[in-house]
Design a protein around this motif. Structure first.
Motif, short mmCIF file in Angstrom:
data_model
loop_
_atom_site.label_atom_id
_atom_site.label_comp_id
_atom_site.label_asym_id
_atom_site.label_seq_id
_atom_site.Cartn_x
_atom_site.Cartn_y
_atom_site.Cartn_z
N VAL A 221 0.85 -1.20 0.00
CA VAL A 221 0.00 0.00 0.00
C VAL A 221 0.88 1.24 0.00
O VAL A 221 1.79 1.37 0.83
CB VAL A 221 -0.92 0.04 1.25
N LEU A 222 0.60 2.13 -0.94
CA LEU A 222 1.34 3.40 -1.00
C LEU A 222 0.45 4.53 -0.50
O LEU A 222 -0.76 4.54 -0.75
CB LEU A 222 1.72 3.71 -2.45
N ASN A 223 1.07 5.48 0.18
CA ASN A 223 0.35 6.69 0.59
C ASN A 223 1.34 7.85 0.47
O ASN A 223 2.40 7.82 1.10
CB ASN A 223 -0.14 6.53 2.03
N GLN A 224 1.01 8.82 -0.36
CA GLN A 224 1.86 9.98 -0.60
C GLN A 224 3.32 9.59 -0.81
O GLN A 224 4.23 10.14 -0.19
CB GLN A 224 1.74 10.95 0.56
N GLY A 225 3.52 8.62 -1.68
CA GLY A 225 4.89 8.26 -2.08
C GLY A 225 5.63 7.38 -1.11
O GLY A 225 6.82 7.09 -1.31
N LYS A 226 4.94 6.93 -0.04
CA LYS A 226 5.61 6.06 0.94
C LYS A 226 4.89 4.73 1.04
O LYS A 226 3.66 4.69 0.90
CB LYS A 226 5.61 6.70 2.33
N ILE A 227 5.66 3.66 1.33
CA ILE A 227 5.02 2.36 1.57
C ILE A 227 4.52 2.34 3.00
O ILE A 227 5.30 2.52 3.94
CB ILE A 227 6.01 1.20 1.31
N VAL A 228 3.20 2.17 3.17
CA VAL A 228 2.65 2.16 4.52
C VAL A 228 2.21 0.76 4.95
O VAL A 228 1.86 0.54 6.10
CB VAL A 228 1.47 3.15 4.67
N TYR A 229 2.22 -0.19 4.00
CA TYR A 229 1.91 -1.58 4.33
C TYR A 229 2.53 -2.47 3.28
O TYR A 229 2.50 -2.16 2.09
CB TYR A 229 0.39 -1.80 4.37
N ASP A 230 3.09 -3.58 3.72
CA ASP A 230 3.63 -4.57 2.78
C ASP A 230 3.43 -5.93 3.45
O ASP A 230 4.15 -6.26 4.40
CB ASP A 230 5.13 -4.28 2.52
N GLY A 231 2.44 -6.66 2.99
CA GLY A 231 2.20 -7.94 3.67
C GLY A 231 1.02 -8.69 3.10
O GLY A 231 0.65 -8.48 1.94
N VAL A 234 -5.10 -10.73 4.13
CA VAL A 234 -6.06 -10.97 5.22
C VAL A 234 -5.79 -9.97 6.35
O VAL A 234 -6.70 -9.29 6.83
CB VAL A 234 -5.97 -12.43 5.72
N SER A 235 -4.52 -9.85 6.75
CA SER A 235 -4.19 -8.91 7.84
C SER A 235 -4.51 -7.47 7.44
O SER A 235 -4.95 -6.68 8.27
CB SER A 235 -2.71 -8.98 8.20
N LEU A 236 -4.28 -7.15 6.16
CA LEU A 236 -4.53 -5.77 5.72
C LEU A 236 -5.99 -5.38 5.98
O LEU A 236 -6.27 -4.31 6.53
CB LEU A 236 -4.20 -5.63 4.22
N PHE A 237 -6.91 -6.26 5.59
CA PHE A 237 -8.31 -5.90 5.72
C PHE A 237 -8.88 -6.21 7.11
O PHE A 237 -10.04 -5.95 7.38
CB PHE A 237 -9.14 -6.55 4.60
N GLN A 238 -8.05 -6.79 7.97
CA GLN A 238 -8.48 -6.97 9.36
C GLN A 238 -8.02 -5.79 10.21
O GLN A 238 -8.51 -5.59 11.31
CB GLN A 238 -7.92 -8.27 9.93
N SER A 239 -7.05 -5.06 9.68
CA SER A 239 -6.53 -3.92 10.44
C SER A 239 -7.20 -2.63 9.96
O SER A 239 -8.04 -2.64 9.08
CB SER A 239 -5.02 -3.82 10.24
N ASP A 240 -6.75 -1.52 10.52
CA ASP A 240 -7.30 -0.21 10.16
C ASP A 240 -6.67 0.36 8.90
O ASP A 240 -7.14 1.37 8.37
CB ASP A 240 -7.00 0.76 11.31
N VAL A 241 -5.56 -0.27 8.49
CA VAL A 241 -4.74 0.31 7.41
C VAL A 241 -5.55 0.56 6.15
O VAL A 241 -5.42 1.60 5.51
CB VAL A 241 -3.54 -0.61 7.08
#
Ligand SMILES: Nc1ncnc2c1ncn2[C@@H]1O[C@H](COP(=O)(O)OP(=O)(O)OP(=O)(O)O)[C@@H](O)[C@H]1O
Ligand SMILES: [Mg+2]
Length: 286
Positions: A221-231, A234-241
């Motif tokens: 997941v990118l946000n304003q040119g930075k990686i904010v999630y890499d994984g 399942v965990s991505l959509f279980q978290s707030d990210v």
């Protein structure tokens, strides 16, 4: 390692003199040469296309370096290795790839890139036919002009044209954009087959979280040119990210929630398509 980013930043010139737009900031990322299916997601303008274009030297870093199959790309243009070899190993499917079709027949179009990378006519034809077979393009279609095909067929042909030179890694910038849902699914199934059968690494940009949840094995997941999630997804959509990054929740998760609540089940989120979901539910009642 296939592709490795080391603290890569990318600046575009802004509208005014000495003004810069920072599209990527200190990106470090490792991509394996085989067997990955990575979805690159994030809001519009977050830097996805810029990042993808660094993966085969279409763009060079402003800071840091990108290593692609052992060749290092740096901000210094004239010190960089030849891009042709990199592009042979890392194929790029642009948005609306059908705009790149131009030959008289589909077959000739499929032979173009292999010839461009140095294959003789006969070998290029062999490669083109192999790619056509893989994507179920029949011989009648191969004789047609690429301009007489439907949108979905054109896109398949454009993708086959890239597979024909057999790159190790495929980069896809929103490959299903503008297609009807059925063609979009067909194209995604095709990438999935390429990934599963040929073990190629696929890096795919998409705004469609249903497709991402169904097919990807890793989400960046990118946000304003930075990686904010890499994984994992399942965990991505279980978290707030996902919410913080304005990603829509895959529909199948709403379905799972609904079934759990209404039927008092305890289905987990590691179900990625409707068929598997139905089977799990049926099993509860058998
Ligand atoms: N050629 C360019 N010149 C100047 N700025 C650019 C250029 N291309 C992109 N940008 C800027 O860089 C940032 C990242 O753009 P990029 O196209 O990589 O985003 P994206 O995540 O692919 O967006 P989208 O989902 O809309 O395709 C944005 O702020 C964009 O305006
Ligand atoms: Mg983009």
């Amino acid at each position: 390692m296939g592709i490795s980013f080391k603290e890569v930043s990318h600046l575009y010139p802004g509208a005014r003199k000495k003004e810069w737009i920072c599209a990527l900031e200190e990106i470090s990322l490792e991509i394996a040469p085989t067997d990955e299916f990575i979805a690159l997601v994030g809001q519009t303008g977050s830097g996805k296309s810029t990042l993808l274009q660094h993966m085969n030297g279409l763009l060079l870093p402003s800071k840091g370096c990108v290593e692609i199959f052992g060749k290092t790309l740096t901000p210094k243009k004239n010190k960089n290795p030849k891009l042709k070899e990199i592009r042979k190993r890392v194929g790029f499917v642009f948005q609306f790839p059908e705009y790149q079709l131009f030959e008289e027949t589909v077959l000739k179009d499929l032979m173009f890139a292999p010839k461009n990378f140095g294959l003789k006519e006969a070998q290029a034809k062999e490669k083109a036919l192999e790619a056509a077979k893989l994507l179920n393009l029949d011989s009648e279609l191969l004789r047609k002009s690429p301009f007489n095909l439907s949108g979905g067929q054109m896109r398949k042909v454009a993708i086959a044209g890239i597979l024909a030179y057999d790159p190790d890694i495929l980069l896809l910038d929103e490959p299903t954009r503008g297609l009807d849902p059925q063609s979009a699914e067909e194209i995604m199934e095709m990438f999935y087959e390429i990934h599963r059968k040929l073990h190629k690494t696929i890096v795919l940009i998409s705004h469609d979280m249903d497709l991402v949840y169904r097919y990807a094995t890793r989400v960046v997941v990118l946000n304003q040119g930075k990686i904010v999630y890499d994984g994992d997804k399942v965990s991505l959509f279980q978290s707030d990210v996902y919410r913080k990054n304005h990603l829509t929740r895959p529909q199948i998760l709403d379905l799972i929630d609904y079934l759990n609540e209404r039927l008092n089940l305890s289905l987990s989120f590691d179900i990625f398509n409707e068929r598997d979901l139905l089977e799990k539910v049926v099993r509860y009642y058998e």
